[in-house]
Design a protein around this motif. Structure first.
Motif, PDB file in Angstrom:
ATOM      1  N   VAL A 128      15.480 -36.401  35.179  1.00  0.00           N
ATOM      2  CA  VAL A 128      14.840 -36.483  36.493  1.00  0.00           C
ATOM      3  C   VAL A 128      15.880 -36.101  37.542  1.00  0.00           C
ATOM      4  CG1 VAL A 128      13.574 -37.903  38.129  1.00  0.00           C
ATOM      5  CG2 VAL A 128      13.290 -38.291  35.675  1.00  0.00           C
ATOM      6  N   TYR A 157      12.031 -33.120  35.468  1.00  0.00           N
ATOM      7  CA  TYR A 157      11.146 -33.447  36.595  1.00  0.00           C
ATOM      8  C   TYR A 157      12.000 -33.571  37.848  1.00  0.00           C
ATOM      9  CZ  TYR A 157       7.468 -35.993  39.177  1.00  0.00           C
ATOM     10  OH  TYR A 157       6.518 -36.393  40.086  1.00  0.00           O
ATOM     11  N   ARG A 159      12.123 -35.119  41.726  1.00  0.00           N
ATOM     12  CA  ARG A 159      11.513 -36.007  42.719  1.00  0.00           C
ATOM     13  C   ARG A 159      11.975 -35.587  44.106  1.00  0.00           C
ATOM     14  NH1 ARG A 159      11.059 -42.303  41.174  1.00  0.00           N
ATOM     15  NH2 ARG A 159       9.924 -42.189  43.143  1.00  0.00           N
ATOM     16  N   SER A 174       7.002 -33.465  44.504  1.00  0.00           N
ATOM     17  CA  SER A 174       7.656 -33.736  43.225  1.00  0.00           C
ATOM     18  C   SER A 174       6.845 -33.047  42.135  1.00  0.00           C
ATOM     19  CB  SER A 174       7.722 -35.243  42.966  1.00  0.00           C
ATOM     20  OG  SER A 174       8.426 -35.899  43.998  1.00  0.00           O
ATOM     21  N   THR A 176       6.931 -31.357  37.711  1.00  0.00           N
ATOM     22  CA  THR A 176       7.583 -31.087  36.433  1.00  0.00           C
ATOM     23  C   THR A 176       8.066 -29.641  36.419  1.00  0.00           C
ATOM     24  OG1 THR A 176       6.182 -32.696  35.298  1.00  0.00           O
ATOM     25  CG2 THR A 176       7.295 -31.066  33.935  1.00  0.00           C
ATOM     26  N   GLY A 199       9.003 -40.552  37.310  1.00  0.00           N
ATOM     27  CA  GLY A 199       8.214 -40.005  38.406  1.00  0.00           C
ATOM     28  C   GLY A 199       7.767 -41.054  39.401  1.00  0.00           C
ATOM     29  N   LYS A 200       8.209 -42.299  39.205  1.00  0.00           N
ATOM     30  CA  LYS A 200       7.890 -43.368  40.148  1.00  0.00           C
ATOM     31  C   LYS A 200       8.997 -44.405  40.072  1.00  0.00           C
ATOM     32  CE  LYS A 200       4.790 -45.244  36.616  1.00  0.00           C
ATOM     33  NZ  LYS A 200       3.393 -45.562  36.274  1.00  0.00           N
TER      34      LYS A 200
END
Length: 208
Positions: A128, A157, A159, A174, A176, A199-200
């Motif tokens: 990430v 990913y 963000r 945000s 992928t 993702g969070k």
């Protein structure tokens, strides 16, 4: 030493403003430059020189940011996929020396690893990213290619929620960038297991 690099943007410091860079600082503020060319696109690679014409390094220029220049290298060089692969490989080796066989950790922490504005957190086989400079944003494809070559991740990913992005004039959702991101992954730190929602959550999903 003065290096001629006519293919790169050229920036010049005001007299006496090179002292911080000579002591190891990596940023130049807009009021320290003789001029801030507004026609140069944010993220452009530029060569920085002292008021006496000495080349001080190459870095990312953003005419719209208070941090107008972020040093990438002390000598002019290409900033391409191989460059990112080299810097990320060095960052990975440093982590291995301290973290051993850990599988989840902060792989890259911006200027500390010679990649201003790039954060990469490794969650098992997923990565990430946070992108906090226009220079990295402009070269995100090369960054992902370097990470793929080094680690063959299941997913990458990015963000884009950090408020510092607005200071660089950056926007966008945000998303992928590679592979398929799982909803969550179990990581281990200091013998404890954590379920991390990718993702969070805080930062990139966990506070390393």
């Amino acid at each position: 030493m003065t290096t001629q690099t006519p293919d790169l943007a050229q920036l010049t410091l005001k007299p006496g403003e090179e002292d911080r860079l000579n002591r190891g600082h990596l940023w130049v503020f807009s009021n320290e430059l003789t001029a801030v060319p507004k026609t140069i696109p944010p993220g452009t690679l530029a060569v920085l020189s002292s008021s006496k014409g000495k080349t001080l390094g190459v870095g990312f220029f953003n005419p719209n940011s208070l941090i107008a220049f972020r040093l990438v290298a002390r000598e002019p060089r290409p900033v391409d996929m191989e460059f990112f692969k080299e810097r990320l490989s060095s960052a990975l080796e440093r982590r291995k020396r301290w973290l051993g066989d850990a599988r989840s950790f902060r792989l890259c922490f911006g200027e500390s690893d010679g990649l201003p504005g790039l954060v990469v957190d490794k969650y098992e086989d997923c990565l990430v990213l946070e992108v906090l400079s226009a220079g990295i944003e402009l070269r995100l494809n090369e960054v992902v290619a370097a990470l793929d070559a080094l680690l063959k991740p299941r997913a990458v990913y990015v963000r884009n929620e950090h408020p510092a992005r607005s200071l660089e004039g950056l926007s966008g959702p945000s998303r992928t960038l590679l592979g398929t991101l799982p909803e969550s992954v179990v990581i281990e730190e200091d013998g404890l297991k954590f379920l991390v929602g990718l993702g969070k959550g805080q930062k990139t999903g966990f506070y390393f």
